[in-house]
Design an enzyme around this catalytic site. Structure first.
Site, PDB file in Angstrom:
ATOM      1  CB  ALA A 325      -0.919  -0.002   1.218  1.00  0.00           C
ATOM      2  N   PRO A 326       0.492   2.267  -0.778  1.00  0.00           N
ATOM      3  CG  PRO A 326      -0.772   3.766  -2.021  1.00  0.00           C
ATOM      4  CD  PRO A 326      -0.642   2.319  -1.707  1.00  0.00           C
ATOM      5  N   GLY A 327       2.100   5.046   0.924  1.00  0.00           N
ATOM      6  CA  GLY A 327       2.060   5.765   2.193  1.00  0.00           C
ATOM      7  C   GLY A 327       3.061   5.201   3.184  1.00  0.00           C
ATOM      8  CG  ASP A 381     -18.045  -2.803   7.922  1.00  0.00           C
ATOM      9  OD1 ASP A 381     -17.566  -3.324   8.947  1.00  0.00           O
ATOM     10  OD2 ASP A 381     -18.985  -3.309   7.277  1.00  0.00           O
TER      11      ASP A 381
END
Length: 587
Positions: A325-327, A381
């Site tokens: 995942a980017p970040g 969720d």
């Protein structure tokens, strides 16, 4: 003639499903009474009870199976193959057959510990994938408008299945009609064939009741949602009813989509044919996945089934691979994504960074807390998966190497398969820290304001995020800021908010370490700024927008209100859209 073991197995599972559906519908149907009586705390408890009900009934049915059948029968895959065929026949005429299939799958996975996931032995794909769903039951009511918008609104509100009268139905009909005539496209507003169609079932959540449907005419269609609330001040914390009122009218597709967002608690809505209800909702919101709509009306386990089926179809297209995942990488969770499916997968690491004092079980407990709590549009969720399996070449090599390094007890290889023992799945969002890098001044101000509102609304719902760094929040496709890092959340009333003591002795205030005692639950809001936002210019703007967040008195005031039993509701639309002046927004 003695019934076969496979038939009795199928019948026992169906009996357990019937028990689940009976109790589910009882809780759901009572929502109208809870709304009538403004029993808001009871509504929260009922929502959590209904979520827990599924696992409780699966466990009870599993116990019945183990008491009834010998282990060699229960763990024989060929017996399940035959049981599946019997089960498909038993549910053939049911209006909720797809939910029954998911219940069968849950029992199969419980027996085999989420292994042997094959369509031969369970409903990996529905038994009616190619069959059109049409029960013949009319789920909606319709009225031709014929230019009389006041009359149409009077019909919509006055004939709704509500147990409490409107305070002023004529006023609300006029307000709704004025809004529609002022905002609808002329082709739809003035067409001779324009009609209003509403689902018969009322959608209940928190302090609101919603009538949901659409407007059609002149070759155009728009969704329609009519939120209804009690008079302000009415409820468990106040006095007598002032009757109901129409709170606003929503016709923008994005606004209606937000009502059904994955960031909100599930609706309590009693519908005879769940699949056809979902089909109708998807016509209103074609961009919203089918599984997400099943979850929105309370069938989150079947929502998981539909998600899994859709994911399998997407992976089979081979458009892309799973990537990291980017970040900023998390200290507790390893996160990877499938970009084409807008999906995030989270795995608990084997070892946490030293700054994190939390256990694996504590993290899982936090995610369950979020599942059962009112998410007020500010928490994502999640779906929980066990023994998730994909081919090795579906993973980017760097991603797979990372997962094997940080979570070897969870992620393993078997030939050309990647086996993930446990993971959480949620909708993909843009991390807030990355989003801010692409914003102009106007967008920066708007998203920082919503970041503060997200924290305030979580607090009003008795949730303290704990780790409020920008990287732990995401921005949805609707531009809303949502919290998604749950390893440090807790109930707000469990926190001890304190003012920073004033330094009295010379040099005390310059000490690198606190010169005063600090308890494990002590929190000092005056110190939030540098921790939350490192950039001084962004921090100054955020402080200007939300000075209350740095004031311990603000947090203590919310705690007193929650302890006093006040249930603070956050509407899924802006306060300025409301017809009736509402209680002041959360500041």
């Amino acid at each position: 003639m003695r019934l076969s073991a496979a038939y009795r197995l199928a019948a026992t599972i169906l009996h357990g499903f019937d028990e689940y559906r009976t109790r589910f519908r009882a809780i759901t149907r009572d929502a109208s009474r809870r709304f009538r009586d403004a029993a808001w705390r009871e509504a929260q408890q009922a929502s959590a009870a209904r979520i827990n009900l599924y696992d409780d009934k699966v466990a009870a049915t599993l116990g019945r199976l183990r008491r009834t059948f010998q282990a060699e029968v229960l763990t024989h895959c060929e017996c399940w193959r035959e049981a599946k065929a019997h089960y498909a026949e038993l549910i053939d005429q049911r209006l909720d057959y797809e939910l029954a299939e998911t219940f069968f799958n849950s029992l199969f996975c419980s027996v085999f510990h989420h292994r042997h996931i094959r369509d031969d032995w369970m409903f990996v794909y529905s038994s009616r994938d190619s069959a059109p769903r049409h029960s013949g039951i009319c789920l909606t009511r319709t009225r031709r408008v014929e230019g009389d918008w006041v009359g149409a609104l009077h019909w919509a509100l006055g004939e709704a299945r509500l147990e409490t009268p409107f305070d002023d139905l004529e006023r609300d009909s006029r307000l709704g009609a004025d809004f529609l005539t002022g905002h609808l496209p002329a082709a739809l507003r003035d067409a001779a064939d324009t009609e209003m169609e509403l689902l018969e079932s009322v959608f209940y959540r928190n302090k609101g009741a919603y009538l949901v449907g659409r407007l059609r005419g002149g070759g155009e269609q728009l969704p329609l949602a009519l939120p209804i609330r009690h008079g302000e001040g009415y409820g468990e914390e106040a006095g007598a009813s002032e009757g109901l009122h129409l709170d606003t009218v929503l016709i923008e597709p994005e606004e209606v989509s937000i009502i059904f967002s994955f960031t909100r608690a599930y609706f309590q809505v009693d519908t005879q044919v769940p699949g056809e209800c979902v089909d109708f909702l998807q016509e209103l919101m074609p961009d919203k996945p089918e599984g997400e709509l099943y979850s929105a009306i309370g069938f989150y386990k079947h929502g998981k089934t539909e998600f899994f089926r859709g994911l399998n179809r997407q992976v089979a297209r081979r458009e892309d691979q799973f990537i990291i995942a980017p970040g900023v990488r998390g200290m507790v969770m390893a996160v990877f994504v499938l970009p084409s499916y807008r999906t995030v997968f989270k795995i608990i690491k084997d070892r946490f960074d030293p700054a994190k004092e939390v256990t694996h079980q504590a993290v899982r407990d936090k995610y369950q807390l979020v599942k059962c709590h009112d998410r007020v549009g500010r928490m994502a969720d999640t779906q929980e998966f066990s023994n998730f399996i994909a081919r090795r070449d579906h993973f980017d090599p760097e991603c797979l190497d990372h997962l094997l390094e940080v979570a070897p007890s969870t992620v393993s290889l078997r030939d050309d398969k990647v086996i993930i023992k446990h993971c959480y799945v949620e909708r993909m969002m843009t991390p807030l820290n990355l989003y801010l890098e692409q914003c102009d001044a106007t967008e920066t101000r708007a998203v920082l304001n919503d970041y503060g509102n997200a924290i305030k609304q979580l607090a009003a719902a008795n949730i303290f995020p704990g780790d409020m760094l920008l990287k732990n929040f995401g921005v949805t496709r609707h531009g809303r800021v949502v919290f998604y890092d749950y390893d440090e959340i807790c109930y707000l009333i469990e926190c001890h908010f304190r003012h920073l003591p004033r330094a009295h002795a010379s040099g005390q205030g310059l000490s690198a370490e606190p010169w005063f005692s600090v308890g494990p639950d002590d929190i000092f809001p005056e110190e939030f700024g540098p921790f939350m936002i490192a950039n001084p210019d962004l921090r100054a703007l955020f402080t200007e927008l939300h000075p209350q967040l740095f004031d311990p008195d603000y947090w203590q005031g919310l705690q007193r209100a929650i302890r006093a039993g006040k249930v603070i509701d956050v509407t899924p639309y802006r306060d300025k859209q409301r017809f009736v002046e509402a209680a002041a927004p959360i500041h």
